[in-house]
Every structure is written in structure tokens, then in C-alpha cells.
Design a protein around this motif. Structure first.
Motif, PDB file in Angstrom:
ATOM      1  N   GLN A 297       1.035  -1.198  -0.068  1.00  0.00           N
ATOM      2  CA  GLN A 297      -0.039  -0.035  -0.068  1.00  0.00           C
ATOM      3  C   GLN A 297       1.036   1.153  -0.091  1.00  0.00           C
ATOM      4  O   GLN A 297       0.526   2.227  -0.724  1.00  0.00           O
ATOM      5  N   LYS A 298       1.900   1.149   0.864  1.00  0.00           N
ATOM      6  CA  LYS A 298       2.839   2.462   0.982  1.00  0.00           C
ATOM      7  C   LYS A 298       3.569   2.575  -0.434  1.00  0.00           C
ATOM      8  O   LYS A 298       3.639   3.769  -0.964  1.00  0.00           O
ATOM      9  N   ARG A 299       4.117   1.615  -0.880  1.00  0.00           N
ATOM     10  CA  ARG A 299       4.525   1.768  -2.497  1.00  0.00           C
ATOM     11  C   ARG A 299       3.767   2.375  -3.388  1.00  0.00           C
ATOM     12  O   ARG A 299       4.223   3.201  -4.209  1.00  0.00           O
ATOM     13  N   TRP A 300       2.571   1.947  -3.483  1.00  0.00           N
ATOM     14  CA  TRP A 300       1.596   2.608  -4.498  1.00  0.00           C
ATOM     15  C   TRP A 300       1.258   3.831  -4.033  1.00  0.00           C
ATOM     16  O   TRP A 300       1.548   4.979  -4.837  1.00  0.00           O
ATOM     17  N   ILE A 301       1.056   4.387  -2.823  1.00  0.00           N
ATOM     18  CA  ILE A 301       0.864   5.747  -2.464  1.00  0.00           C
ATOM     19  C   ILE A 301       1.897   6.429  -2.658  1.00  0.00           C
ATOM     20  O   ILE A 301       1.865   7.703  -3.215  1.00  0.00           O
ATOM     21  N   ASP A 302       3.364   6.060  -2.160  1.00  0.00           N
ATOM     22  CA  ASP A 302       4.390   6.870  -2.567  1.00  0.00           C
ATOM     23  C   ASP A 302       4.690   6.773  -4.057  1.00  0.00           C
ATOM     24  O   ASP A 302       5.231   8.071  -4.514  1.00  0.00           O
ATOM     25  N   GLY A 303       4.387   5.788  -5.029  1.00  0.00           N
ATOM     26  CA  GLY A 303       4.485   5.632  -6.272  1.00  0.00           C
ATOM     27  C   GLY A 303       3.830   6.997  -7.049  1.00  0.00           C
ATOM     28  O   GLY A 303       4.276   7.586  -7.748  1.00  0.00           O
ATOM     29  N   LEU A 304       2.517   6.960  -6.611  1.00  0.00           N
ATOM     30  CA  LEU A 304       1.451   7.712  -7.325  1.00  0.00           C
ATOM     31  C   LEU A 304       1.809   9.220  -6.923  1.00  0.00           C
ATOM     32  O   LEU A 304       1.908  10.248  -7.996  1.00  0.00           O
ATOM     33  N   GLY A 305       2.310   9.525  -5.657  1.00  0.00           N
ATOM     34  CA  GLY A 305       2.718  10.810  -5.319  1.00  0.00           C
ATOM     35  C   GLY A 305       3.885  11.132  -5.922  1.00  0.00           C
ATOM     36  O   GLY A 305       4.242  12.276  -6.524  1.00  0.00           O
ATOM     37  N   LEU A 306       4.948  10.442  -6.118  1.00  0.00           N
ATOM     38  CA  LEU A 306       6.108  10.659  -6.902  1.00  0.00           C
ATOM     39  C   LEU A 306       5.765  11.016  -8.394  1.00  0.00           C
ATOM     40  O   LEU A 306       6.502  12.055  -8.785  1.00  0.00           O
ATOM     41  N   LEU A 307       4.958  10.225  -8.894  1.00  0.00           N
ATOM     42  CA  LEU A 307       4.534  10.561 -10.309  1.00  0.00           C
ATOM     43  C   LEU A 307       3.811  11.874 -10.399  1.00  0.00           C
ATOM     44  O   LEU A 307       4.092  12.888 -11.325  1.00  0.00           O
ATOM     45  N   ASN A 308       3.098  12.242  -9.469  1.00  0.00           N
ATOM     46  CA  ASN A 308       2.375  13.485  -9.556  1.00  0.00           C
ATOM     47  C   ASN A 308       3.494  14.689  -9.354  1.00  0.00           C
ATOM     48  O   ASN A 308       3.569  15.816  -9.747  1.00  0.00           O
TER      49      ASN A 308
END
Length: 149
Positions: free
Chosen positions: A52-63
Motif C-alpha cells: 500500500q505504501k509503495r503504491w501511494i508513494d509511487g503515485l505521489g512521486l509520479l504527480n
């Protein structure tokens, strides 16, 4: 969505469609890949919360990367700009010397997209035309000349 917020879920939908687009064969949208990823990430809260953290962090980094380069979140930039970003994130896959901060998220995204698509009816039966559930009166084996005895 069960795990992602609506804006995040929309971004996941955009990303998976970029990995496996719909053309003359069905793509990630028809296979409901974003829904599968949402379910798996939601379910991971019990046994692998780091997903879950990897997805939230990844989407945050993408933005964050999108905002720095184009002044808008990923979902608000043009399709060509999205493609440019995803291509840049994927470079280390083909060039081990290259580095990109988004590469770990790209690998996670691509891996889960492929898993979701090719384990779905759409990916396995409609796209790959898997015939494993069909009764065969004979099995012809491999037809490549180098594999014939």
C-alpha cells in the motif's frame, strides 16, 4: 475503489491502459486491471502493508515529477507528456547504467498490470486465445522444425 481515492484510481486506470492499451484486441480497461490492482492493494493491508505504501508513494512521486516538469498532476497532462514520463521511468529496464527515481514504481506498476491482465479471462482467453479448456482429440505438439525429432 476500495483502497485508492477516486483521483488515484483514475490515475491507476490511465497508467494500466498505457501499459496494455486497447487496439484491435482488448486491453487493460476491458480486463478491469485497475479494479484488480485496487483489490490486491486493499487486501495487502492485512499481510503486506508495504505494498500500500509503495503504491501511494509511487503515485505521489509520479504527480511530483509531473508537477515539476509540466506544472500539473499526471492525470492532467497530455497523453504525449504521459508517454514521455512513463518512457523515462522505464529506461533503467533496458539500460542498467541509467537511473530514474520512478523506476521502482514503474516495475511495480508493470508487474501488477501484466499479472492482472494475463490472469483475467480477457487476457488469457480473448487476447492470448488460450485453448486449455478445450477438449483436444490429439495434441500436435510443437511445430517449430528445430524441435522435431
Amino acid at each position: 475503489p476500495r483502497f485508492f481515492k477516486p483521483a488515484e484510481f483514475s490515475t491507476v486506470g490511465i497508467l494500466v491502459e498505457m501499459i496494455i492499451p486497447t487496439d484491435d484486441k482488448p486491453g487493460a480497461r476491458e480486463a478491469k486491471v485497475a479494479n484488480y490492482i485496487d483489490f490486491v492493494v486493499y487486501s495487502a493491508g492485512e499481510f503486506e502493508p508495504s505494498l500500500q505504501k509503495r503504491w501511494i508513494d509511487g503515485l505521489g512521486l509520479l504527480n511530483e515529477l509531473s508537477g515539476k516538469k509540466y506544472g500539473n498532476p499526471f492525470s492532467d497532462i497530455s497523453p504525449s507528456q504521459r508517454e514521455e514520463m512513463l518512457t523515462a521511468m522505464s529506461v533503467p529496464e533496458h539500460d542498467p547504467e541509467a537511473q530514474h527515481p520512478g523506476f521502482p514504481f514503474y516495475r511495480l506498476l508493470k508487474g501488477m498490470t501484466l499479472e492482472a491482465f494475463f490472469t483475467s479471462k480477457v487476457g488469457l482467453i480473448d487476447f492470448l486465445e488460450y485453448k486449455g479448456l478445450t477438449f483436444l482429440t490429439e495434441f500436435p505438439g510443437c511445430t517449430h522444425p528445430e524441435h522435431q525429432t
